[in-house]
Write a protein that holds these residues in place. Sequence first.
Motif, short mmCIF file in Angstrom:
data_model
loop_
_atom_site.label_atom_id
_atom_site.label_comp_id
_atom_site.label_asym_id
_atom_site.label_seq_id
_atom_site.Cartn_x
_atom_site.Cartn_y
_atom_site.Cartn_z
N ARG A 91 65.63 98.25 34.96
CA ARG A 91 65.69 99.37 34.01
C ARG A 91 67.14 99.77 33.76
O ARG A 91 67.53 100.04 32.61
CB ARG A 91 64.88 100.55 34.55
CG ARG A 91 64.78 101.73 33.60
CD ARG A 91 64.05 102.89 34.24
NE ARG A 91 63.94 104.02 33.33
CZ ARG A 91 63.61 105.25 33.70
NH1 ARG A 91 63.31 105.50 34.99
NH2 ARG A 91 63.54 106.23 32.81
N GLN A 102 58.99 107.09 31.55
CA GLN A 102 60.30 106.56 31.19
C GLN A 102 60.60 107.00 29.75
O GLN A 102 60.16 106.38 28.77
CB GLN A 102 60.32 105.04 31.34
CG GLN A 102 60.12 104.61 32.80
CD GLN A 102 60.14 103.12 33.01
OE1 GLN A 102 60.24 102.34 32.06
NE2 GLN A 102 60.04 102.69 34.26
N GLN A 104 54.60 105.77 33.09
CA GLN A 104 55.65 105.81 34.11
C GLN A 104 56.69 106.90 33.87
O GLN A 104 57.63 107.04 34.65
CB GLN A 104 56.34 104.45 34.21
CG GLN A 104 55.39 103.31 34.57
CD GLN A 104 56.09 101.96 34.58
OE1 GLN A 104 57.20 101.83 35.09
NE2 GLN A 104 55.45 100.96 34.03
N ARG A 122 53.85 99.77 25.23
CA ARG A 122 55.00 100.45 25.83
C ARG A 122 54.76 101.96 25.93
O ARG A 122 55.17 102.59 26.90
CB ARG A 122 56.27 100.16 25.02
CG ARG A 122 56.77 98.72 25.16
CD ARG A 122 58.22 98.60 24.74
NE ARG A 122 58.66 97.22 24.68
CZ ARG A 122 59.03 96.49 25.74
NH1 ARG A 122 58.96 97.02 26.94
NH2 ARG A 122 59.43 95.24 25.59
N THR A 178 55.90 94.52 27.97
CA THR A 178 55.78 95.77 28.72
C THR A 178 56.87 96.01 29.76
O THR A 178 56.81 97.01 30.48
CB THR A 178 54.43 95.83 29.45
OG1 THR A 178 54.31 94.69 30.33
CG2 THR A 178 53.26 95.81 28.46
N GLU A 179 57.88 95.15 29.85
CA GLU A 179 58.92 95.34 30.84
C GLU A 179 60.28 95.55 30.18
O GLU A 179 60.48 95.16 29.03
CB GLU A 179 58.98 94.14 31.80
CG GLU A 179 57.74 94.00 32.67
CD GLU A 179 57.87 92.90 33.71
OE1 GLU A 179 59.01 92.44 33.95
OE2 GLU A 179 56.84 92.52 34.29
N THR A 234 52.09 102.28 28.92
CA THR A 234 52.51 101.85 30.26
C THR A 234 53.83 102.47 30.69
O THR A 234 53.95 102.97 31.82
CB THR A 234 52.61 100.32 30.32
OG1 THR A 234 53.59 99.87 29.37
CG2 THR A 234 51.28 99.67 30.02
N GLN A 235 54.84 102.43 29.82
CA GLN A 235 56.18 102.82 30.24
C GLN A 235 56.50 104.28 29.95
O GLN A 235 57.08 104.97 30.79
CB GLN A 235 57.22 101.90 29.59
CG GLN A 235 57.14 100.47 30.14
CD GLN A 235 57.96 99.50 29.31
OE1 GLN A 235 57.60 99.16 28.19
NE2 GLN A 235 59.07 99.04 29.87
N TYR A 259 61.43 105.18 26.21
CA TYR A 259 60.47 104.50 25.35
C TYR A 259 59.79 105.44 24.37
O TYR A 259 58.90 105.03 23.62
CB TYR A 259 59.44 103.74 26.19
CG TYR A 259 60.08 102.57 26.90
CD1 TYR A 259 60.40 101.42 26.18
CD2 TYR A 259 60.42 102.63 28.24
CE1 TYR A 259 61.02 100.35 26.80
CE2 TYR A 259 61.04 101.57 28.87
CZ TYR A 259 61.34 100.43 28.14
OH TYR A 259 61.97 99.37 28.76
#
Length: 419
Positions: A81, A254, A252, A244, A398-399, A247-248, A257
Amino acid sequence: MTTTPDPAADGARLFDPWTREYALLGLRLERLAPGTVDAWIGPAAWREAVNAEPTPAPADLQTAAARLAADLPGMGYAPPRTAYLRHQVTALEAQARVLAGETIPFAEQARLYFDIQPQRVPEEVFAAAHAELDAVLPGEGSLAERRAAWRQRFQAAPQAVLPVLDSIAAEVRARTTPHWPLPADESIELALVRDQPWGAYNWYLGQAHSRIEINTDLPMQVDGLVDYLCHEGYPGHHTEHALREVTQYRGQGQGEYAIQLINTPESLISEGIATSAREMIFAGANDLAWTAVHVLPALEMQMDVEQAGRIRAATLALSGVSGNAAFLLHEDGRPPEEVAEYVARWGLRRPEEATHHLRFLQSPLWRVYTFTYTYGHDLLAPLLAGPDRHTVFGRILTEPVYPTLLAQWAAGGADPSAR
């Protein structure tokens, strides 16, 4: 299937101080370069507050980007990240430098924006594609005339195309969800528009919803509609943005995003996903075979699938014409009319198509962006060639990945299928 969280859960709690300042920097860049923010799904009040501020000075935005870069190592994020965000901030600082009036050489600007080293494509590549097209295109006349005649066979009025778009979207979605499950309530809206420099565009609206606009300034190519819907929808831009978000961003926390930024490494990765999307759910020319059976009869058209596949493969080899034209225009300083002639000659485009494409290359926002399509696709191609390609594609969806990282994967620096 995953389910999109309640929109009431959206808000400042999904950001930490660093990602908050990152998002605000992107929103302030948008004030000076409209279109920089491709999507914003963070708190609406933040955007409203930024829009109410005095017009920012580019030098202040450059300072803000430098401060973000300096503070990033101390945030304690996971290394992937941190590396991803470092590349993003490098691009944002470069954009602020350009807005401040600094002249950055064209190729260096592309490197800073996209984490790539753009090169001109030898014209021998285009000549070889022309030779293949000359062997397979039917009819008489020049190569450009024969290609135009071939394309015209599969052109239709926008209103005639509208009824088939929903059925194509349903098909590509059905092929996508077994590999990459989407939120249960996701959706896309399709619309036809005019007077735009691009051919089609995905506007991500948040909560797993997108509006996909298809520009009708140029003829509607029925044989390319599956590719359009894969690129903009499933498993392309819409799929990436929805996953995104779930998930992100929401999953998460983050906050980076919540904002999608043009002219950054994330946009090259996004175009790599989109330009590879059709190949991920259709093998070879299977999309053309599906189109020949399920789309063309309703429009009283027929297609030789094998011939169409060869023509498309050769035409894709001409994708580097756009990058070469951008070099001619912005590095060599060639006159626009000469560059339009180059696009028409090597890209086998009609004069009006070449002129339309020149609008894209001359746009301050898009002039460097042309590299994202070819470099994005070529970057992903070796990673998506093996039996684990759906797993690898899922990771890229997704990463936090960036171009030099994917180049390391392709060179064997890491196992791209490992989690």
